[in-house]
Design an enzyme around this catalytic site. Structure first.
Site, PDB file in Angstrom:
ATOM      1  CB  CYS A  49      -1.384  -0.127   1.431  1.00 56.87           C
ATOM      2  SG  CYS A  49      -1.928  -1.243   1.155  1.00 56.87           S
ATOM      3  CG  HIS A 105      -2.712   3.203   0.849  1.00 56.85           C
ATOM      4  ND1 HIS A 105      -3.162   2.833   0.026  1.00 56.85           N
ATOM      5  CD2 HIS A 105      -3.176   2.313   2.078  1.00 56.85           C
ATOM      6  CE1 HIS A 105      -4.098   1.582  -0.458  1.00 56.85           C
ATOM      7  NE2 HIS A 105      -4.203   1.048   0.319  1.00 56.85           N
ATOM      8  CG  ASN A 134      -6.777  -0.934   0.064  1.00 56.61           C
ATOM      9  OD1 ASN A 134      -5.761  -0.725  -1.237  1.00 56.61           O
ATOM     10  ND2 ASN A 134      -6.828  -1.477   1.129  1.00 56.61           N
TER      11      ASN A 134
HETATM   12  O1  UT7 Z   1      -4.543  -1.201   3.162  1.00 54.41           O
HETATM   13  C1  UT7 Z   1      -3.521  -1.787   3.782  1.00 54.41           C
HETATM   14  C2  UT7 Z   1      -3.761  -1.180   4.772  1.00 54.41           C
HETATM   15  N1  UT7 Z   1      -4.939  -2.561   4.603  1.00 54.41           N
HETATM   16  C3  UT7 Z   1      -5.993  -1.539   6.018  1.00 54.41           C
HETATM   17  O2  UT7 Z   1      -6.021  -0.247   7.335  1.00 54.41           O
HETATM   18  C4  UT7 Z   1      -7.450  -1.950   6.361  1.00 54.41           C
HETATM   19  C5  UT7 Z   1      -7.324  -2.163   7.888  1.00 54.41           C
HETATM   20  N2  UT7 Z   1      -9.085  -2.675   8.709  1.00 54.41           N
HETATM   21  C6  UT7 Z   1      -9.791  -2.390   8.119  1.00 54.41           C
HETATM   22  O3  UT7 Z   1     -10.094  -2.029   7.385  1.00 54.41           O
HETATM   23  C7  UT7 Z   1     -11.508  -3.118   9.256  1.00 54.41           C
HETATM   24  O4  UT7 Z   1     -10.597  -4.017   9.908  1.00 54.41           O
HETATM   25  C8  UT7 Z   1     -11.491  -4.161   7.820  1.00 54.41           C
HETATM   26  C9  UT7 Z   1     -12.257  -3.198   7.318  1.00 54.41           C
HETATM   27  C10 UT7 Z   1     -10.813  -5.614   6.607  1.00 54.41           C
HETATM   28  C11 UT7 Z   1     -12.958  -5.774   8.581  1.00 54.41           C
HETATM   29  O5  UT7 Z   1     -13.731  -4.728  10.107  1.00 54.41           O
HETATM   30  P1  UT7 Z   1     -13.448  -5.243  11.118  1.00 54.41           P
HETATM   31  O6  UT7 Z   1     -14.824  -3.641  11.724  1.00 54.41           O
HETATM   32  O7  UT7 Z   1     -12.317  -4.548  11.927  1.00 54.41           O
HETATM   33  O8  UT7 Z   1     -14.892  -5.977  11.588  1.00 54.41           O
HETATM   34  P2  UT7 Z   1     -13.573  -7.508  11.943  1.00 54.41           P
HETATM   35  O9  UT7 Z   1     -12.613  -7.810  10.992  1.00 54.41           O
HETATM   36  O10 UT7 Z   1     -12.888  -7.103  13.221  1.00 54.41           O
HETATM   37  O11 UT7 Z   1     -15.438  -8.298  11.591  1.00 54.41           O
HETATM   38  C12 UT7 Z   1     -16.500  -7.848  12.000  1.00 54.41           C
HETATM   39  C13 UT7 Z   1     -17.436  -9.003  12.289  1.00 54.41           C
HETATM   40  C14 UT7 Z   1     -16.592 -10.437  12.396  1.00 54.41           C
HETATM   41  O12 UT7 Z   1     -18.165 -11.294  13.016  1.00 54.41           O
HETATM   42  P3  UT7 Z   1     -18.489 -10.945  14.246  1.00 54.41           P
HETATM   43  O13 UT7 Z   1     -17.103 -12.249  14.622  1.00 54.41           O
HETATM   44  O14 UT7 Z   1     -17.916 -10.145  15.540  1.00 54.41           O
HETATM   45  O15 UT7 Z   1     -19.791 -12.139  14.466  1.00 54.41           O
HETATM   46  C15 UT7 Z   1     -16.993 -11.268  11.198  1.00 54.41           C
HETATM   47  O16 UT7 Z   1     -16.804 -12.121  10.788  1.00 54.41           O
HETATM   48  O17 UT7 Z   1     -17.879  -8.536  10.463  1.00 54.41           O
HETATM   49  C16 UT7 Z   1     -17.624 -10.297  10.620  1.00 54.41           C
HETATM   50  N3  UT7 Z   1     -16.844 -10.052   9.003  1.00 54.41           N
HETATM   51  C17 UT7 Z   1     -18.226  -9.606   7.805  1.00 54.41           C
HETATM   52  N4  UT7 Z   1     -19.497  -9.847   7.938  1.00 54.41           N
HETATM   53  C18 UT7 Z   1     -20.125  -8.675   6.418  1.00 54.41           C
HETATM   54  C19 UT7 Z   1     -16.404 -10.011   8.658  1.00 54.41           C
HETATM   55  N5  UT7 Z   1     -15.919  -9.305   6.406  1.00 54.41           N
HETATM   56  C20 UT7 Z   1     -17.382  -9.314   6.685  1.00 54.41           C
HETATM   57  C21 UT7 Z   1     -18.358  -9.290   5.910  1.00 54.41           C
HETATM   58  N6  UT7 Z   1     -19.683  -9.056   5.560  1.00 54.41           N
HETATM   59  N7  UT7 Z   1     -17.374  -9.294   4.283  1.00 54.41           N
END
Ligand code: UT7
Length: 342
Positions: free
Chosen positions: A124, A269, A299
């Site tokens: 990135c 980014h 992204n």
């Molecule tokens: O470009 C390089 C740098 N990258 C970044 O900066 C990305 C940084 N991170 C993020 O943007 C976020 O962490 C994400 C968008 C990737 C994920 O969001 P989050 O709020 O951190 O979600 P999470 O991974 O903690 O998941 C929360 C919940 C989980 O369910 P439970 O365990 O709470 O029941 C996941 O299973 O959301 C669920 N989940 C989804 N639900 C529907 C994870 N992905 C999805 C999805 N659709 N696509």
């Protein structure tokens, strides 16, 4: 005795041509919800993304091919031809081949002279590292016109099942290019670049295989091993991103005796709209001081800043003498910023 007149031997570099290319094929959040357990509301709320462009099956596009398409636009807009380019810097995490890199393919695709070409592998932060690299060559006088490309073909490498939904909904395909040239006035152009890395967290955002120590035969022998799909500890990456983005923007401003109010355009980014909004709030920037387009492109990693910069410029949001700040954070961890007097 030879006396080097520093002011005469050092130049700045400036961007004189911008272009981007994305495949026509748009994949909406609703499209994704048909192939994995996800939904538009979740994706928009957590990331701001509404759609992304993915290379469709059977397309000729690859990172190098898209990079060449973006480069042709940038070179034309610079008023140059491919023969005027002295060096190629290509940033990607999704190269066409394990080796050689995409840079040499650009040399061939654009029918350029046998100029040098390097690939930058900083994910990135790839475009920021690539601009910084190009800038050094121009500053020293070694090259005059440098072509910088960021391109990614993510879609073929993603886990498009529910198992991979935390990662695969984020990424989009695309490419952008910039032509940098020598600027004699050192108060203009790229004023400074700032680069960092922290390999301790390499495993927090990684495609671990195939690698030389876990090569294809080993992978085939172990169907449980899915380390060829990107892995991301999303929340950990998010938390580090907001800290490092803030630090490196501040570092760039301080270095140039600028303050936040001097920023005419910040192009972060496009990792996640929530990260960009956090940074905007933290620095107290108005909406017109920050440009985001993750909503439509997702992204695109090494391509995201250059696609956003090109779009902002095409929309007339960047003008002569503007202070433009580019900032990135991503896998490595790597992060960096670029301060430009346009
Ligand atoms: O470009 C390089 C740098 N990258 C970044 O900066 C990305 C940084 N991170 C993020 O943007 C976020 O962490 C994400 C968008 C990737 C994920 O969001 P989050 O709020 O951190 O979600 P999470 O991974 O903690 O998941 C929360 C919940 C989980 O369910 P439970 O365990 O709470 O029941 C996941 O299973 O959301 C669920 N989940 C989804 N639900 C529907 C994870 N992905 C999805 C999805 N659709 N696509």
């Amino acid at each position: 005795m030879l006396v080097l007149n520093k002011s005469k031997s050092m130049y700045n570099s400036k961007i004189i041509g911008l272009g981007y290319y994305v495949p026509d094929n748009v994949v909406t959040n609703d499209d994704l919800s048909k192939i994995m357990d996800t939904n538009d509301a979740w994706i928009q709320e957590r990331t701001g993304i509404q759609q992304r462009h993915w290379i469709p099956e059977g397309s000729e596009d690859t990172s190098a091919v898209m990079g060449a398409k973006a480069a042709r636009i940038a070179i034309k807009r610079a008023g140059l031809t491919a023969k005027d380019i002295d060096f190629i810097v290509f940033a990607t995490l999704s190269p066409d081949y394990f080796f050689p890199g995409c840079g040499v393919q650009i040399q061939d695709m654009l029918e350029m002279d046998t100029v040098g070409a390097i690939d930058i592998r900083n994910q990135c932060s790839g475009f920021v590292y690539a601009i910084s690299t190009a800038d050094q060559y121009i500053k020293t006088g070694m090259y005059k016109n440098v072509l910088v490309i960021g391109a990614e073909f993510h879609s073929n490498g993603l886990d498009k099942t529910t198992r991979g939904r935390g990662v695969s909904i984020i990424f989009g395909d695309g490419a952008g290019a910039a032509v940098l040239t020598r600027e004699e006035d050192t108060s203009k152009g790229i004023l400074s670049t700032h680069l960092h890395s922290q390999g301790k967290y390499a495993d927090k955002l990684i495609v671990a295989s195939p690698s030389i120590r876990n090569w294809v035969p080993e992978l085939l022998a172990n169907p449980e091993d899915i380390s060829y799909f990107p892995y991301m500890d999303g929340q950990f990456v998010f938390k580090n991103a907001i800290v490092r983005f803030s630090e490196v923007i501040k570092e760039g401003l301080d270095k140039n005796n600028l303050s936040v109010t001097d920023i005419d355009m910040l192009i972060p980014h496009q990792a996640n709209l929530r990260i960009a909004q956090f940074i905007q709030r933290k620095f107290g920037l108005r909406d017109d001081q920050v440009f985001n387009n993750i909503m439509t492109f997702g992204n695109t990693t090494a391509a995201s800043i250059i696609i956003a910069l090109t779009e902002a410029w095409e929309k007339g949001k960047i003008k002569e003498n503007d202070t433009v700040v580019l900032a990135a954070f991503g896998s490595g961890f790597t992060w960096g910023s670029v301060i430009i007097k346009w």
